[in-house]
Motif scaffolding. Structure first.
Motif, PDB file in Angstrom:
ATOM      1  N   SER A  96       0.830  -1.205   0.000  1.00  0.00           N
ATOM      2  CA  SER A  96       0.000   0.000   0.000  1.00  0.00           C
ATOM      3  C   SER A  96       0.864   1.255   0.000  1.00  0.00           C
ATOM      4  CB  SER A  96      -0.913   0.006   1.226  1.00  0.00           C
ATOM      5  OG  SER A  96      -1.799  -1.092   1.196  1.00  0.00           O
ATOM      6  N   ALA A  97       0.249   2.351  -0.433  1.00  0.00           N
ATOM      7  CA  ALA A  97       0.998   3.610  -0.524  1.00  0.00           C
ATOM      8  C   ALA A  97       1.164   4.279   0.834  1.00  0.00           C
ATOM      9  CB  ALA A  97       0.293   4.556  -1.488  1.00  0.00           C
ATOM     10  N   THR A  98       0.110   4.288   1.643  1.00  0.00           N
ATOM     11  CA  THR A  98       0.142   4.953   2.944  1.00  0.00           C
ATOM     12  C   THR A  98      -0.463   4.038   4.003  1.00  0.00           C
ATOM     13  OG1 THR A  98      -2.050   5.959   2.754  1.00  0.00           O
ATOM     14  CG2 THR A  98      -0.176   7.192   1.813  1.00  0.00           C
ATOM     15  N   ALA A 100      -2.934   4.836   5.839  1.00  0.00           N
ATOM     16  CA  ALA A 100      -4.387   4.934   5.690  1.00  0.00           C
ATOM     17  C   ALA A 100      -4.898   3.929   4.658  1.00  0.00           C
ATOM     18  CB  ALA A 100      -4.776   6.357   5.276  1.00  0.00           C
ATOM     19  N   ASP A 101      -4.171   3.788   3.548  1.00  0.00           N
ATOM     20  CA  ASP A 101      -4.569   2.824   2.518  1.00  0.00           C
ATOM     21  C   ASP A 101      -4.507   1.402   3.062  1.00  0.00           C
ATOM     22  OD1 ASP A 101      -4.898   4.870   0.692  1.00  0.00           O
ATOM     23  OD2 ASP A 101      -2.869   4.680  -0.122  1.00  0.00           O
ATOM     24  N   ALA A 102      -3.453   1.098   3.812  1.00  0.00           N
ATOM     25  CA  ALA A 102      -3.294  -0.250   4.372  1.00  0.00           C
ATOM     26  C   ALA A 102      -4.433  -0.568   5.332  1.00  0.00           C
ATOM     27  CB  ALA A 102      -1.945  -0.370   5.078  1.00  0.00           C
ATOM     28  N   ILE A 103      -4.819   0.397   6.146  1.00  0.00           N
ATOM     29  CA  ILE A 103      -5.893   0.165   7.119  1.00  0.00           C
ATOM     30  C   ILE A 103      -7.222  -0.045   6.413  1.00  0.00           C
ATOM     31  CG2 ILE A 103      -7.260   1.308   8.911  1.00  0.00           C
ATOM     32  CD1 ILE A 103      -4.631   2.428  10.005  1.00  0.00           C
ATOM     33  N   GLN A 159       3.918  -1.386  13.585  1.00  0.00           N
ATOM     34  CA  GLN A 159       5.297  -0.945  13.812  1.00  0.00           C
ATOM     35  C   GLN A 159       6.178  -1.232  12.598  1.00  0.00           C
ATOM     36  OE1 GLN A 159       6.797  -2.295  17.765  1.00  0.00           O
ATOM     37  NE2 GLN A 159       4.645  -2.679  18.221  1.00  0.00           N
ATOM     38  N   LEU A 160       5.995  -2.402  11.992  1.00  0.00           N
ATOM     39  CA  LEU A 160       6.796  -2.757  10.825  1.00  0.00           C
ATOM     40  C   LEU A 160       6.498  -1.844   9.637  1.00  0.00           C
ATOM     41  CD1 LEU A 160       6.586  -6.662  10.996  1.00  0.00           C
ATOM     42  CD2 LEU A 160       8.580  -5.248  11.508  1.00  0.00           C
ATOM     43  N   LEU A 161       5.216  -1.531   9.436  1.00  0.00           N
ATOM     44  CA  LEU A 161       4.834  -0.729   8.282  1.00  0.00           C
ATOM     45  C   LEU A 161       5.239   0.737   8.434  1.00  0.00           C
ATOM     46  CD1 LEU A 161       1.256  -2.146   7.568  1.00  0.00           C
ATOM     47  CD2 LEU A 161       3.267  -2.402   6.122  1.00  0.00           C
ATOM     48  N   THR A 209       1.568   8.351   6.889  1.00  0.00           N
ATOM     49  CA  THR A 209       2.895   7.759   6.740  1.00  0.00           C
ATOM     50  C   THR A 209       3.025   7.046   5.402  1.00  0.00           C
ATOM     51  OG1 THR A 209       3.034   7.416   9.131  1.00  0.00           O
ATOM     52  CG2 THR A 209       4.573   6.168   7.750  1.00  0.00           C
ATOM     53  N   GLN A 210       4.057   7.385   4.639  1.00  0.00           N
ATOM     54  CA  GLN A 210       4.331   6.719   3.361  1.00  0.00           C
ATOM     55  C   GLN A 210       5.012   5.379   3.633  1.00  0.00           C
ATOM     56  OE1 GLN A 210       3.500   8.277   0.251  1.00  0.00           O
ATOM     57  NE2 GLN A 210       2.414   9.650   1.653  1.00  0.00           N
ATOM     58  N   LEU A 211       4.532   4.318   3.003  1.00  0.00           N
ATOM     59  CA  LEU A 211       5.081   2.986   3.254  1.00  0.00           C
ATOM     60  C   LEU A 211       6.200   2.680   2.260  1.00  0.00           C
ATOM     61  CD1 LEU A 211       1.835   0.979   4.077  1.00  0.00           C
ATOM     62  CD2 LEU A 211       3.230   2.456   5.529  1.00  0.00           C
ATOM     63  N   GLY A 212       7.289   2.159   2.794  1.00  0.00           N
ATOM     64  CA  GLY A 212       8.507   1.981   1.995  1.00  0.00           C
ATOM     65  C   GLY A 212       8.428   0.917   0.930  1.00  0.00           C
TER      66      GLY A 212
END
Length: 343
Positions: A96-98, A100-103, A159-161, A209-212
């Motif tokens: 996911s991009a952020t 928020a997107d992951a959630i 925490q990982l994300l 938060t931007q996900l790496g």
């Protein structure tokens, strides 16, 4: 046992959960065969694992508890279930991009990893809240471990994300504080026990938060696979009503509408409406049931003002919420709260 309770105990549990419990038992020096025998499961299950029913999973969990003791068993199991443990579901979160997107994806596909439970999302001022509701029919030890595993996995994944520390997290449990509570706080951050509901919350700004590991192509593939898994699980369900109830969960955007759920189930809204009618119910009834369920749950949180609860559930006029709540329970929201306090 009611029909709904019987259906819940027959729900499938993804194989990753029993496999992890057996692995933890072995790390504590107990062979898998001893656990399987006590749980009345096939002794070759460790070699040929597959999904268990919820009833079988309860027997397995309680067998591990009985043989190895608790000592933070749920924490240990949950810590070994980061996003990568959940196949396409976890892969979609990672890509996911952020945050928020992951959630939102976690909310959309929650039924794939935790069938029979409800995950709701909402903002409360500077906090973002993820709340989980589970059936009240669970044996207390199963109830406790179920929640500990779920929240430990969620917090570890968070925490990982995001790369943030446990200090950003605030976790609530509805059971009494265990002897190993300090271990829970080391892994999960602030942990509060004996609360009215089960939730994890974190500062709202972390949603940006931007996900790496963001990868649009990989994300598209993972979502397609999750959709296929979801369609298969729905096709195997006996009643569409149960599937819609499972999807009828509260999020930051309120409840999903008829069009949204129809699209998720790969059918037209007209077909969904017709099939629900064939089962003796309708979308409006299921939405009302969801609001009643969540109204009671939110009112048990005395930090939430009644007017705030009404607004969150979509009632612009608190008087309409009071009228609906009285129809559901025979009490006004304030009367319900007084009764709960005196009880």
């Amino acid at each position: 046992m009611s029909n709904k309770a019987a259906q819940w105990w027959e729900l499938p549990v993804p194989a990753v959960f029993p496999q992890t419990y057996l692995r933890i038992a072995q790390e504590r020096g107990i062979p898998a065969q001893i656990i399987l025998e006590q749980a009345r499961l096939p002794l070759d299950y460790a070699r040929t694992p597959g999904d268990l029913t919820m009833a079988q999973m309860e027997r397995l969990i309680l067998a591990v508890w009985d043989v190895t003791g608790n000592n933070g068993l749920g924490l240990d199991v949950g810590w070994q279930l980061p996003p990568t443990a959940f196949g396409n579901f976890g892969y979609a979160l990672l890509c996911s991009a952020t945050m928020a997107d992951a959630i939102q994806l976690c909310h959309r596909y929650w039924h794939l990893v935790a069938p029979g439970t409800a995950l709701s999302l909402r903002s409360e001022g500077a906090w973002f809240v993820i709340e989980i509701s589970i059936p009240s029919i669970l044996e207390p030890r199963f109830h406790q471990l179920f929640l500990e595993v779920t929240f430990t996995s969620l917090c570890h994944g968070f925490q990982l994300l995001t790369g943030t520390s446990v200090n950003e997290l605030d976790v609530w449990f509805d059971f009494a504080e265990p002897e190993y509570a300090d271990r829970a706080r080391q892994r999960l951050g602030t942990v509060r026990y004996g609360k009215a509901n089960n939730r994890v919350r974190f500062p709202t700004h972390l949603l940006d938060t931007q996900l790496g590991m963001h990868n649009p192509m990989a994300l598209k593939f993972a979502i397609e696979q999750c959709d296929r898994e979801s369609a298969l699980s729905h096709a195997q369900s006996n009643k569409l009503e149960a599937v819609v109830r499972e999807r009828m969960v509260f999020s930051v955007n309120g409840y999903p509408g008829l069009e949204t759920i129809s699209r998720q189930l790969n059918m037209t809204s007209r077909t969904l409406r017709r099939r629900l009618e064939q089962e003796g119910t309708c979308f409006k009834t299921l939405l009302g049931d969801a609001k009643r369920r969540d109204a009671v749950r939110m009112l048990d949180d005395h930090d939430l003002e009644i007017q705030k609860v009404a607004g969150m559930l979509g009632y612009r006029d608190p008087a309409n919420f009071t009228r609906a709540f009285r129809q559901w329970t025979g009490q006004s929201p304030s009367e319900y709260r007084r009764t709960r306090r005196s009880g």
